[in-house]
Design a protein around this motif. Structure first.
Motif, PDB file in Angstrom:
ATOM      1  N   ALA A 128       0.839  -1.206   0.000  1.00  0.00           N
ATOM      2  CA  ALA A 128       0.000   0.000   0.000  1.00  0.00           C
ATOM      3  C   ALA A 128       0.870   1.252   0.000  1.00  0.00           C
ATOM      4  O   ALA A 128       0.594   2.212  -0.736  1.00  0.00           O
ATOM      5  CB  ALA A 128      -0.918  -0.015   1.219  1.00  0.00           C
ATOM      6  N   ARG A 129       1.920   1.240   0.789  1.00  0.00           N
ATOM      7  CA  ARG A 129       2.834   2.395   0.864  1.00  0.00           C
ATOM      8  C   ARG A 129       3.533   2.613  -0.484  1.00  0.00           C
ATOM      9  O   ARG A 129       3.648   3.741  -0.963  1.00  0.00           O
ATOM     10  CB  ARG A 129       3.863   2.145   1.971  1.00  0.00           C
ATOM     11  CG  ARG A 129       4.650   3.349   2.331  1.00  0.00           C
ATOM     12  CD  ARG A 129       5.390   3.094   3.655  1.00  0.00           C
ATOM     13  NE  ARG A 129       6.117   4.270   4.020  1.00  0.00           N
ATOM     14  CZ  ARG A 129       7.371   4.521   3.662  1.00  0.00           C
ATOM     15  NH1 ARG A 129       8.040   3.640   2.961  1.00  0.00           N
ATOM     16  NH2 ARG A 129       7.948   5.641   4.004  1.00  0.00           N
TER      17      ARG A 129
ATOM     18  N   THR B 249       4.552   5.596  -5.506  1.00  0.00           N
ATOM     19  CA  THR B 249       4.761   5.549  -6.957  1.00  0.00           C
ATOM     20  C   THR B 249       3.634   6.195  -7.757  1.00  0.00           C
ATOM     21  O   THR B 249       3.848   6.612  -8.893  1.00  0.00           O
ATOM     22  CB  THR B 249       4.940   4.096  -7.448  1.00  0.00           C
ATOM     23  OG1 THR B 249       3.794   3.328  -7.082  1.00  0.00           O
ATOM     24  CG2 THR B 249       6.199   3.484  -6.855  1.00  0.00           C
ATOM     25  N   ARG B 250       2.452   6.324  -7.173  1.00  0.00           N
ATOM     26  CA  ARG B 250       1.310   6.823  -7.935  1.00  0.00           C
ATOM     27  C   ARG B 250       0.930   8.270  -7.655  1.00  0.00           C
ATOM     28  O   ARG B 250       0.245   8.889  -8.474  1.00  0.00           O
ATOM     29  CB  ARG B 250       0.073   5.964  -7.660  1.00  0.00           C
ATOM     30  CG  ARG B 250       0.144   4.583  -8.214  1.00  0.00           C
ATOM     31  CD  ARG B 250      -1.131   3.876  -7.876  1.00  0.00           C
ATOM     32  NE  ARG B 250      -1.205   2.550  -8.463  1.00  0.00           N
ATOM     33  CZ  ARG B 250      -2.213   1.744  -8.292  1.00  0.00           C
ATOM     34  NH1 ARG B 250      -3.237   2.121  -7.555  1.00  0.00           N
ATOM     35  NH2 ARG B 250      -2.207   0.555  -8.836  1.00  0.00           N
TER      36      ARG B 250
ATOM     37  N   LEU C  65       0.335  12.854  -2.268  1.00  0.00           N
ATOM     38  CA  LEU C  65       0.106  11.988  -1.103  1.00  0.00           C
ATOM     39  C   LEU C  65       1.426  11.448  -0.558  1.00  0.00           C
ATOM     40  O   LEU C  65       1.587  11.289   0.652  1.00  0.00           O
ATOM     41  CB  LEU C  65      -0.827  10.829  -1.477  1.00  0.00           C
ATOM     42  CG  LEU C  65      -2.281  11.195  -1.788  1.00  0.00           C
ATOM     43  CD1 LEU C  65      -3.069   9.961  -2.206  1.00  0.00           C
ATOM     44  CD2 LEU C  65      -2.937  11.891  -0.602  1.00  0.00           C
ATOM     45  N   SER C  66       2.342  11.214  -1.452  1.00  0.00           N
ATOM     46  CA  SER C  66       3.667  10.727  -1.061  1.00  0.00           C
ATOM     47  C   SER C  66       4.382  11.743  -0.175  1.00  0.00           C
ATOM     48  O   SER C  66       4.993  11.396   0.838  1.00  0.00           O
ATOM     49  CB  SER C  66       4.469  10.453  -2.331  1.00  0.00           C
ATOM     50  OG  SER C  66       5.766  10.112  -2.048  1.00  0.00           O
ATOM     51  N   GLU C  67       4.282  13.011  -0.553  1.00  0.00           N
ATOM     52  CA  GLU C  67       4.921  14.080   0.231  1.00  0.00           C
ATOM     53  C   GLU C  67       4.298  14.176   1.626  1.00  0.00           C
ATOM     54  O   GLU C  67       5.007  14.342   2.620  1.00  0.00           O
ATOM     55  CB  GLU C  67       4.771  15.411  -0.516  1.00  0.00           C
ATOM     56  CG  GLU C  67       5.618  16.513   0.047  1.00  0.00           C
ATOM     57  CD  GLU C  67       5.566  17.756  -0.829  1.00  0.00           C
ATOM     58  OE1 GLU C  67       5.351  18.835  -0.254  1.00  0.00           O
ATOM     59  OE2 GLU C  67       5.735  17.639  -2.052  1.00  0.00           O
ATOM     60  N   LEU C  68       2.981  14.074   1.703  1.00  0.00           N
ATOM     61  CA  LEU C  68       2.304  14.096   3.006  1.00  0.00           C
ATOM     62  C   LEU C  68       2.706  12.899   3.861  1.00  0.00           C
ATOM     63  O   LEU C  68       2.927  13.035   5.071  1.00  0.00           O
ATOM     64  CB  LEU C  68       0.786  14.098   2.818  1.00  0.00           C
ATOM     65  CG  LEU C  68       0.164  15.392   2.337  1.00  0.00           C
ATOM     66  CD1 LEU C  68      -1.318  15.192   2.017  1.00  0.00           C
ATOM     67  CD2 LEU C  68       0.340  16.489   3.367  1.00  0.00           C
TER      68      LEU C  68
ATOM     69  N   GLU D 251      -6.213   3.872   3.669  1.00  0.00           N
ATOM     70  CA  GLU D 251      -7.264   4.631   2.977  1.00  0.00           C
ATOM     71  C   GLU D 251      -6.776   5.223   1.655  1.00  0.00           C
ATOM     72  O   GLU D 251      -7.482   5.171   0.646  1.00  0.00           O
ATOM     73  CB  GLU D 251      -7.779   5.758   3.890  1.00  0.00           C
ATOM     74  CG  GLU D 251      -8.561   5.254   5.076  1.00  0.00           C
ATOM     75  CD  GLU D 251      -8.865   6.343   6.101  1.00  0.00           C
ATOM     76  OE1 GLU D 251      -8.415   7.506   5.901  1.00  0.00           O
ATOM     77  OE2 GLU D 251      -9.531   6.036   7.102  1.00  0.00           O
ATOM     78  N   GLN D 252      -5.582   5.791   1.649  1.00  0.00           N
ATOM     79  CA  GLN D 252      -5.072   6.423   0.438  1.00  0.00           C
ATOM     80  C   GLN D 252      -4.734   5.399  -0.637  1.00  0.00           C
ATOM     81  O   GLN D 252      -4.981   5.637  -1.819  1.00  0.00           O
ATOM     82  CB  GLN D 252      -3.864   7.296   0.776  1.00  0.00           C
ATOM     83  CG  GLN D 252      -4.250   8.522   1.581  1.00  0.00           C
ATOM     84  CD  GLN D 252      -3.060   9.277   2.132  1.00  0.00           C
ATOM     85  OE1 GLN D 252      -1.913   8.843   2.038  1.00  0.00           O
ATOM     86  NE2 GLN D 252      -3.321  10.423   2.732  1.00  0.00           N
TER      87      GLN D 252
END
Length: 190
Positions: A89-90, A95-96, A100-103, A177-178
């Protein structure tokens, strides 16, 4: 996460380790054991920063191992049955979705700092207590100072542990969730 952010994070963690080690050395050897001039302080700034960075790196790894072993796996299992599910999930988030990755990475940075300081705080308190026991003439009332140090150390340790625990729970929930959101969005576009 940028390299600068990670560097600063490890400096913040390592500064706590450096602090309690310095206080302990001061308690054991006294202030006169290491004559320090202003020139020596300036000249040693860069090497000291390097030592603090290394201490932060080692301390972060130790804290990660301890907290994961004692509490982290239990917290993770409330959101993910297997650790592989969490990593999948992470990885999906990283990668997508750059936003969201930055958060996610910002939250992880705060989590690591709180985890490191949850270990630093009691050791700073213990070092200060040693300093007060060995050098009671440093303060007007060693007993009151000792009580204050213990209370502040316990408060900081508890606060850091609580923050780490809350951030960890939030991270696992958000990752689940993300990742689900990104998966659903991807399915909708196909």
């Amino acid at each position: 996460m940028s390299t600068t952010s990670l560097f600063v994070e490890l400096i913040v963690i390592g500064s706590g380790v450096f602090l309690w080690l310095a206080i302990l050395a001061l308690a054991l050897f006294g202030a006169d054991a290491i004559p320090i001039s202003q020139t020596a302080l300036i000249a040693s700034a860069i090497p000291a920063l390097s030592v603090i960075y290394v201490l932060g790196t080692v301390w972060d790894r130790l804290a990660d191992w301890l907290f994961g072993r004692w509490w982290g796996d239990g917290i993770r299992s409330s959101e993910f049955d297997e650790i592989g599910e969490y990593y999948d999930a992470r990885r999906s988030i990283l990668t997508r979705s750059p936003a969201l990755s930055e958060l996610l990475e910002y939250g992880r940075s705060r989590l690591r700092i709180c985890r490191g300081w949850a270990l630093n705080a009691p050791l700073i308190g213990i070092s200060l207590e040693c300093l007060l026991l060995i050098n009671p003439d440093l303060v007007a009332s060693p007993l009151l100072a000792g009580i204050a140090v213990a209370a502040l150390s316990i408060a900081l340790t508890s606060g850091c542990w609580f923050a780490w625990s809350s951030l960890t729970r939030a991270e696992y929930r958000k990752v689940r969730e993300q990742a689900r959101y990104l998966q659903d969005r991807s399915a909708d576009h196909t």
